[in-house]
Design a protein around this motif. Structure first.
Motif, PDB file in Angstrom:
ATOM      1  N   PHE A   1       5.985 -11.003 -13.376  1.00 15.95           N
ATOM      2  CA  PHE A   1       4.870 -11.346 -14.255  1.00 15.95           C
ATOM      3  C   PHE A   1       3.858 -10.615 -14.591  1.00 15.95           C
ATOM      4  N   ALA A   2       3.282 -10.498 -13.042  1.00 15.02           N
ATOM      5  CA  ALA A   2       1.804  -9.341 -13.755  1.00 15.02           C
ATOM      6  C   ALA A   2       2.326  -8.196 -12.071  1.00 15.02           C
ATOM      7  N   VAL A   3       1.272  -7.444 -12.883  1.00 15.09           N
ATOM      8  CA  VAL A   3       1.406  -6.084 -11.688  1.00 15.09           C
ATOM      9  C   VAL A   3      -0.199  -5.853 -11.540  1.00 15.09           C
ATOM     10  N   VAL A   4      -1.472  -5.343 -10.728  1.00 12.21           N
ATOM     11  CA  VAL A   4      -2.101  -4.446 -10.639  1.00 12.21           C
ATOM     12  C   VAL A   4      -2.410  -3.906  -9.373  1.00 12.21           C
ATOM     13  N   TRP A   5      -3.069  -2.849 -10.069  1.00 10.38           N
ATOM     14  CA  TRP A   5      -3.280  -1.920  -9.205  1.00 10.38           C
ATOM     15  C   TRP A   5      -4.717  -0.806  -8.731  1.00 10.38           C
ATOM     16  N   GLN A   6      -4.831  -0.948  -8.025  1.00  9.68           N
ATOM     17  CA  GLN A   6      -6.273  -0.612  -6.915  1.00  9.68           C
ATOM     18  C   GLN A   6      -6.175   0.885  -5.991  1.00  9.68           C
ATOM     19  N   GLY A   7      -6.865   2.074  -6.581  1.00  9.55           N
ATOM     20  CA  GLY A   7      -6.841   2.936  -5.861  1.00  9.55           C
ATOM     21  C   GLY A   7      -7.284   4.200  -5.563  1.00  9.55           C
ATOM     22  N   PRO A   8      -6.666   5.711  -5.707  1.00  8.92           N
ATOM     23  CA  PRO A   8      -7.650   6.713  -6.128  1.00  8.92           C
ATOM     24  C   PRO A   8      -6.297   7.207  -6.601  1.00  8.92           C
ATOM     25  N   TRP A   9      -5.029   6.731  -6.765  1.00 15.07           N
ATOM     26  CA  TRP A   9      -3.934   7.024  -7.835  1.00 15.07           C
ATOM     27  C   TRP A   9      -3.973   6.539  -8.920  1.00 15.07           C
ATOM     28  N   PHE A  52      -8.365   1.590 -11.790  1.00 17.69           N
ATOM     29  CA  PHE A  52      -7.863  -0.146 -11.203  1.00 17.69           C
ATOM     30  C   PHE A  52      -7.855  -0.321 -12.801  1.00 17.69           C
ATOM     31  N   GLY A  53      -6.128  -1.094 -12.724  1.00 19.68           N
ATOM     32  CA  GLY A  53      -6.011  -1.598 -14.035  1.00 19.68           C
ATOM     33  C   GLY A  53      -4.569  -3.010 -13.344  1.00 19.68           C
ATOM     34  N   ARG A  54      -4.559  -3.901 -14.699  1.00 21.60           N
ATOM     35  CA  ARG A  54      -3.668  -5.225 -14.497  1.00 21.60           C
ATOM     36  C   ARG A  54      -3.176  -4.723 -15.708  1.00 21.60           C
ATOM     37  N   ALA A  55      -1.702  -5.837 -15.517  1.00 21.46           N
ATOM     38  CA  ALA A  55      -1.235  -5.852 -16.648  1.00 21.46           C
ATOM     39  C   ALA A  55      -0.216  -7.177 -16.014  1.00 21.46           C
ATOM     40  N   ARG A  61       0.623  -1.370   0.174  1.00 18.42           N
ATOM     41  CA  ARG A  61       0.248  -0.011   0.134  1.00 18.42           C
ATOM     42  C   ARG A  61       0.970   0.860   0.054  1.00 18.42           C
ATOM     43  N   SER A  62       0.868   2.290  -1.077  1.00 17.42           N
ATOM     44  CA  SER A  62       2.034   3.108  -0.713  1.00 17.42           C
ATOM     45  C   SER A  62       1.205   4.241  -0.174  1.00 17.42           C
ATOM     46  N   ALA A  63       2.358   4.788  -0.139  1.00 18.76           N
ATOM     47  CA  ALA A  63       1.996   6.365   0.985  1.00 18.76           C
ATOM     48  C   ALA A  63       0.451   6.732   0.507  1.00 18.76           C
ATOM     49  N   SER A  64      -0.071   6.820  -0.687  1.00 11.70           N
ATOM     50  CA  SER A  64      -1.009   7.912  -1.923  1.00 11.70           C
ATOM     51  C   SER A  64      -2.180   7.120  -1.328  1.00 11.70           C
ATOM     52  N   GLY A  65      -2.294   5.557  -0.786  1.00  9.62           N
ATOM     53  CA  GLY A  65      -3.347   5.289  -0.819  1.00  9.62           C
ATOM     54  C   GLY A  65      -3.849   3.608  -1.926  1.00  9.62           C
ATOM     55  N   THR A  66      -2.545   4.122  -2.724  1.00  8.28           N
ATOM     56  CA  THR A  66      -3.091   2.718  -3.976  1.00  8.28           C
ATOM     57  C   THR A  66      -2.447   1.106  -3.457  1.00  8.28           C
ATOM     58  N   THR A  67      -3.402   0.662  -3.709  1.00  4.55           N
ATOM     59  CA  THR A  67      -2.376  -0.857  -3.173  1.00  4.55           C
ATOM     60  C   THR A  67      -2.082  -1.768  -5.019  1.00  4.55           C
ATOM     61  N   ILE A  68      -0.650  -1.891  -4.076  1.00  3.11           N
ATOM     62  CA  ILE A  68       0.002  -2.393  -6.100  1.00  3.11           C
ATOM     63  C   ILE A  68       0.250  -3.882  -5.408  1.00  3.11           C
ATOM     64  N   ARG A  69      -0.460  -4.786  -6.130  1.00  3.71           N
ATOM     65  CA  ARG A  69       0.370  -6.166  -6.706  1.00  3.71           C
ATOM     66  C   ARG A  69       1.142  -6.517  -7.334  1.00  3.71           C
ATOM     67  N   GLU A  70       2.111  -7.237  -6.588  1.00  2.48           N
ATOM     68  CA  GLU A  70       3.256  -8.101  -7.680  1.00  2.48           C
ATOM     69  C   GLU A  70       3.030  -9.670  -7.489  1.00  2.48           C
ATOM     70  N   TYR A  71       3.237  -9.830  -8.282  1.00  2.00           N
ATOM     71  CA  TYR A  71       2.514 -11.270  -9.099  1.00  2.00           C
ATOM     72  C   TYR A  71       4.148 -11.786  -8.976  1.00  2.00           C
ATOM     73  N   VAL A  72       4.900 -12.729  -7.952  1.00  2.00           N
ATOM     74  CA  VAL A  72       6.266 -12.925  -8.903  1.00  2.00           C
ATOM     75  C   VAL A  72       6.490 -14.312  -8.773  1.00  2.00           C
ATOM     76  N   SER A  73       6.905 -14.937 -10.344  1.00  2.00           N
ATOM     77  CA  SER A  73       6.319 -16.202 -10.464  1.00  2.00           C
ATOM     78  C   SER A  73       8.022 -17.254  -9.348  1.00  2.00           C
ATOM     79  N   THR A  74       7.891 -18.406  -9.155  1.00  2.00           N
ATOM     80  CA  THR A  74       8.768 -19.103  -8.630  1.00  2.00           C
ATOM     81  C   THR A  74      10.391 -18.858  -9.197  1.00  2.00           C
TER      82      THR A  74
END
Length: 158
Positions: free
Chosen positions: A80-88, A139-142, A62-75
């Motif tokens: 391999f994937a990044v998801v974000w959700q929040g005000p910025w 909201f976004g994902r890549a 969770r960033s200081a600005s309130g956006t949650t970032i989920r980073e998916y890391v393979s073994t």
């Protein structure tokens, strides 16, 4: 100029401004696992949780600005994937890393074909980006299909 046209231009101006303003940085798509903690420190974020399974580890920040970032890391240690959700929106150049130019090219093409507002979907063989939102609610994902671990379903990237 009518009020409707002026309002549309103002909304587009705000969106363009938000997309171009520098914001906090996150691990780049295709980067390594070591960058995840360094990015947390750089954004002055808090590690909310790490969830591991047989195929990947999910790092939620969770960033200081309130956006949650989920980073998916393979073994193998690759994001391999990044998801974000929040005000910025995050800094997409940083989030997408080496894939940003491909994203930018696809967006230029999409803008010519798009009518009005709505979700952004880039569905290429080397990069998938899905974004939606409005002021203070994004909201976004890549993800890179070739980097996704075997057996991981796209639906689990959220």
């Amino acid at each position: 100029m009518t009020k409707t046209v002026a309002a549309r231009l103002a909304r587009r101006g705000v969106l363009v401004l938000m997309l171009t303003l520098p914001t906090t940085a996150f691990a780049a798509l295709g980067g390594d696992a070591a960058s995840v903690d360094a990015d947390r420190v750089r954004i002055q974020g808090a590690l909310m949780r790490i969830v591991r399974n047989d195929s990947y580890a999910l790092h939620e920040i969770r960033s200081a600005s309130g956006t949650t970032i989920r980073e998916y890391v393979s073994t193998s240690g690759t994001v391999f994937a990044v998801v974000w959700q929040g005000p910025w929106l995050p800094d997409l150049r940083q989030v997408l890393g080496a894939h940003f130019d491909q994203y930018e090219t696809a967006m230029r093409s999409a803008r010519r074909e798009r009518k009005g507002r709505g979700s952004v979907v880039i569905d290429g063989p080397d990069l998938v980006v899905q974004m939606t939102g409005h002021l203070r609610s994004f909201f976004g994902r890549a993800y890179v299909p070739a980097l996704m671990p075997q057996g991981v379903q796209v639906e689990s990237i959220r």
